[in-house]
Every structure is written in C-alpha cells, then in structure tokens.
Design an enzyme around this catalytic site. Structure first.
Site, mmCIF file in Angstrom:
data_model
loop_
_atom_site.group_PDB
_atom_site.id
_atom_site.type_symbol
_atom_site.label_atom_id
_atom_site.label_comp_id
_atom_site.label_asym_id
_atom_site.label_seq_id
_atom_site.Cartn_x
_atom_site.Cartn_y
_atom_site.Cartn_z
ATOM 1 C CD GLU A 145 -3.494 -0.655 -0.191
ATOM 2 O OE1 GLU A 145 -3.888 -0.491 1.042
ATOM 3 O OE2 GLU A 145 -3.141 0.007 -1.285
ATOM 4 C CD GLU B 248 0.005 -2.238 3.156
ATOM 5 O OE1 GLU B 248 0.038 -0.458 2.392
ATOM 6 O OE2 GLU B 248 0.019 -2.883 1.716
#
Length: 582
Positions: free
Chosen positions: A158, A232
């Site tokens: 991320e 995710e």
C-alpha cells in the site's frame, strides 16, 4: 511445477485459466503447532491459496540476527501450505502495515536520527538489502518456478497511501529480481492510491471491503487489461483500546464477495484467520490522535481467534462453491476448550525490587530513547534524583506512549500520549526524593506519516522549567522473567507488581484468560507472552493456545501496572472481545 502467468485476460496457471481464491493467514500470529490446522480449514472453506506477510522486525530483532525458529519458522509454514495443496501469496515488505508493531520495520532503524523510512535513503536501502540477503535464500526454494507453493511476491505494501516515489519501488523490484525472484511481482493499494503506489511492468491489485464496482473500475482505469484482483477484501476490521469490538454482518460481506467473484475477479480475504498480537507486537495508528491496537487480531474473520469456523466462514464457503468446486469435507467442528475458574496468583514480585536482574541501566544527561538503548519492545525506566523540596512541575516534550510517575516508589500520576498529556505536578518532600518514570511502548505506529515512532521520553524533560542533566535509563524488555524473586505477601504493594500462580491441566485445550478486576499489564503462561490486557477494553480476555498449556502443573504470571480487586483469574471456554460497535 505450477507457474502463474499474467495475461491480458487474467491469470493462467500452467497454461489454464486460474482464479486466485486466497485468505490472509499470518504465521507469526498463530502458534506454530496450530499452523497445519488453520491451513486445513482454509482449504475446507474453498481457498486454493493463502497469503502471508513477513515481519522483518521479528525476524531481525537486531541488525546482526535473523531468526527462523519457532513461530518464525517460515520454511516450515510454506512446507505445510504446500502439503495442504495450497498456493501462497508472499508479502515480504519491507513494510507490511498489518496493524503490526512499526508496520514490520525494525525499531533499530530509528537509532539513526537521519533515517527516512520507505525511501531511497542510503541507510534504509542498505538495511533492506541486508534483510533480503538473509530472507530470500530461505524462500527461493519455495517459489513456484522451483516447484514450491509461492505463486507471486508483493512489492512493498500500500505504498500509494504513503508516498509516490517510483524510484524507490523500482529499486525494490530490482533488488528482488537480482536476488532470484522470478515469479510475478504485484502491488496492492486502495482505489484512490493506485496511481501513486503502482509501478509500470508490475501487476496492480486493489484493496477494499465494499463498493466492489467502484474499486474494480478504479483498478481498470490504471490497468486496462490483465487480471482483476482484490488483494485485501476487508471482511472484518481490527479493534483499538478504548473503542468497541468491530464486526461486519456475514450476509453483507458475502454479498460483496459474490459481486466480486461474479465480476471474474480473484480475491484475497483480509483476514481469513487473524490470530493474535502476542507479546508486545501490536501496532498503532496516529492521525493526530494516538490509538493502539488491542492484543486480539480476531478481525471478525471467517476463522475466529481460536481457529473455529464462524457464520462468516459458512457464508463465504457457500459463495465460493458457486464459482469453484466445493470441498468434499464438511465444515470443521469447534475445537474443544479448557476452563478453570478461580486460579489464585498467590506470589508477588514488585517490579522495582527486581530491577537488578532485568536489565542494565545507561547513564546520560537526558533520558535515552528505546532505540538508543537498543530496545525493541516493553518498558524503559527513567530515574533521577530531586534535591529541591516543594511543588514541582514535570514537563515532557512527548510521551511515547504511557508514563507512570513515581516519587520514592509512590505513584503520583500518569501521562498518556493518547490524551496529549505533557505535564504533571507533585510535591518533593524535605530531604529530596527519587523520581522514577516508567514508560510503556504501547505499539509503534504502523500506518501513515507517523511511522518514525521513537519510544520513551522524547524531547526536553524539565522540572520547574529547568533541565535535569543526570538520568539513568533502564531498558525493561521483559523477555526473561527468570530473575524475578517471588514471595507470598498479604499486604498491598505500591507500583507495578508481578503476580504468579500455578494451576493443573489434565488435557491441554484452547482457553481464554479472563482478567476481571485487573487493570493493565501483560500475561504469561509457561513463559509464553499472551499479550496485553487493559480494563478500558473493549477486549477483556486473552486467547490461550492449547500448545501453550501442558499436562500437569502450569505457571501463570501477570505484570499488573496499577492494582487489582483480587488475586484470582479465570480460564473460560469463550472469549470476551467487548461490546460490539453498532
């Protein structure tokens, strides 16, 4: 040898169309004797893959150490995954977030005052190179290109939520490839961060928990062709101290999963099985207000903290069965549990009476940070002498994260980072007194700009506006409780106290330690640090893995930082994770 290929129309495995149906399962959050059980239950939900981070800070507690023992035996975890017939998505960081202490970045990096994490800072890149030099030779035999289970490797984590330095990501990709990683690389980012966090030539994937159409549309805007994947899929969430237990309705999560799979996308559940932030390993968030994550990482996941299937497990299994072959075996039954009420902790060891055996102090003209002391987790005790009697105001630049203040061993107050507290006033008696400040690292920040989270008393420390230039800084990592001298006492003892008791077990099974009437601290059973407890909740019990217990006599130790209404604890079959957030 199963090779994953990335084509314009999706994933292919050995030349055949393939959908990744994966779930997060962090080996370092699960007792190693329970890995096989959790992996088996992953396959029985319909998964063909599991996903794991790698915690650099746990594997390398010091720059010259790389630990692969016990709960860190990564090769064994990968072998068990392969034996279960599962592929692996491998996410080595160096940064992992994961509500894990410091996002997995070793605290010793912050001993360098110039350090710039997650950048091309020479010191950071040199440390990353050393990490990869130690990690990758262990992992390379498990790559799919060499007959192993690892299909793909994530590049950073991320990154778009932190920065947009393509040179940094390029350097990481080159470091992986030149060390032998020849399976596909991928990045994962939230929809709004995909442009900043991606790298040309590396597969982009997207993270979200709802808004499936918007998330996939954002991914397609950055990557017009190739596989659609949500790396995710947030089917639950984590909890913080002082909040409530966060849950997500199973039917709502199942509807989003169905929409995702109907779109032809691959998925990785975050989490399939969350596990536990054992010891001092929980992370924290600080977006203007510091918030530490609790010990449980149950995450309201399909498989709960004790490894039992939940209604969400059954709902997801039903959805997956519409798109893949349903496993022939039934949903696993709930594992047996052990209960024993009223365990008496009859022996005490006052912390301040046992300091000589717990660490070696360093002297200086100011309090030293944990990083300067070479300390990762736990507490640090700062001591100085006050010779001027009368009202005294202690002022601290920053408390990282919670400071208990004592005058001649008597508590006079607490300063908390969470409440932005910096000052405390007390009266020094005639003849002077010893000032002690016990600071707890409640978890280094794991997300965002506050990653450079050094611990202890930070910045100027003054008394009545004047600096004190004689300090003792004593690291208390509490890794070994063996030197503690326990004795029975009926009187109350001020200050932090360790309490010890024993109990009998006929047949070990999972349990939950309930701490009604206790205030704040950590708990150990047979030397295994179960994690932190705190009466402020929401979590009011600690998970006890069956392998921690043994037939016959077992020892329990609590470090109680304040006090308790009694001296007993209970082992119960069910957890108490607190009131649910509506």
């Amino acid at each position: 040898m199963a090779i994953l290929d990335i084509t314009d129309d999706g994933f292919h495995l050995d030349g055949q169309p393939f959908r990744i149906i994966s779930g997060g399962l962090h080996y370092f959050r699960v007792h190693p004797e329970q890995w096989a059980d959790r992996l088996h239950k992953a396959r029985l939900m319909g998964l063909n893959t599991v996903d794991t981070y790698v915690p650099w800070n746990l594997h390398a507690p010091r720059p010259d150490v790389f630990d692969l023992d016990g709960i860190l035996d990564l090769p064994r975890f990968l072998e068990l995954a392969a034996a279960e017939g599962l592929h692996v998505l491998f996410r080595p960081g160096p940064y992992i977030c994961g509500e894990w202490e410091g996002g997995g970045l070793p605290s010793w990096l912050l001993a360098d005052p110039t350090m710039e994490l997650r950048t091309t800072h020479p010191g950071f890149l040199a440390a990353v190179d050393d990490y990869l030099d130690r990690l990758l030779p262990v992992v390379l035999p498990y790559l799919a290109s060499r007959g192993g289970p690892v299909l793909a490797v994530q590049l950073e984590n991320e990154y778009g939520a932190f920065g947009e330095d393509a040179a940094y990501l390029t350097r990481l990709a080159q470091s992986l490839v030149k060390r032998g990683v020849d399976v596909p690389l991928f990045t994962s980012d939230q929809p709004g961060d995909l442009a900043r966090g991606g790298l040309d030539g590396v597969l982009r994937t997207v993270n979200f928990g709802s808004g499936v159409g918007r998330g996939l549309e954002a991914l397609r805007a950055q990557q017009p062709t190739g596989p659609l994947m949500c790396t995710e899929f947030w089917n639950g969430w984590f909890d913080r101290w002082g909040g409530k237990h966060v849950v997500r309705d199973p039917d709502d999560a199942a509807r989003a999963l169905d929409e995702l799979l109907a779109a032809g996308a691959s998925v990785n559940f975050y989490m399939f099985h969350g596990g536990t932030n054992f010891g001092f390993s929980n992370g924290a968030n600080d977006k203007g207000n510091y918030r530490a994550t609790v010990t449980s990482y149950d995450y309201d996941a399909p498989l709960d903290e004790a490894g039992d299937a939940t209604p969400k497990y059954r709902a997801f299994r039903s959805v997956i069965a519409r798109y893949a072959a349903e496993p022939a075996e039934p949903v696993p039954a709930r594992a047996p549990k052990f209960a024993l009420p009223g365990i008496e902790l009859s022996e005490q060891a006052p912390l301040f009476d046992n300091l000589a055996g717990l660490g070696s102090p360093a002297s200086g003209d100011r309090p030293l940070t944990m990083e300067e002391l070479g300390q990762n987790f736990g507490f640090v005790l700062y001591t100085t002498r006050l010779d001027t009697p009368g009202p005294t105001r202690l002022a601290v630049g920053a408390v990282r994260d919670r400071a208990q203040v004592f005058l001649d061993g008597q508590p006079v107050g607490v300063l908390e980072r969470e409440n932005h507290e910096h000052t405390l006033t007390f009266t020094v008696p005639a003849g002077g007194a010893e000032l002690r400040v016990l600071v707890e690292n409640q978890g280094r920040v794991n997300y965002g700009a506050a990653l450079h989270d050094r611990k202890g008393l930070i910045g100027p420390v003054t008394l009545n506006g004047s600096a004190v230039d004689e300090w003792s800084s004593l690291p208390l990592p509490l890794e070994d409780l063996g030197p503690l001298a326990f004795a029975r006492t009926d009187s109350a003892v001020p200050g932090p106290v360790l309490h010890r008791g024993t109990f009998q077990v006929d047949e070990p099974a999972d349990s939950h330690l309930h701490l009604d009437g206790w205030t704040k601290g950590n708990a150990w059973i047979n030397g295994f640090n179960l994690g932190r407890y705190w009466s402020r909740g929401p979590q009011r019990s600690l998970y006890v893995p069956a392998p921690v217990l043994r037939p016959g006599a077992n020892e329990i130790v609590l470090l109680e930082l304040h006090g308790s209404t009694g001296r007993t604890v209970d082992l119960r079959e069910v957890p108490d994770l607190g009131p649910i957030e509506e």
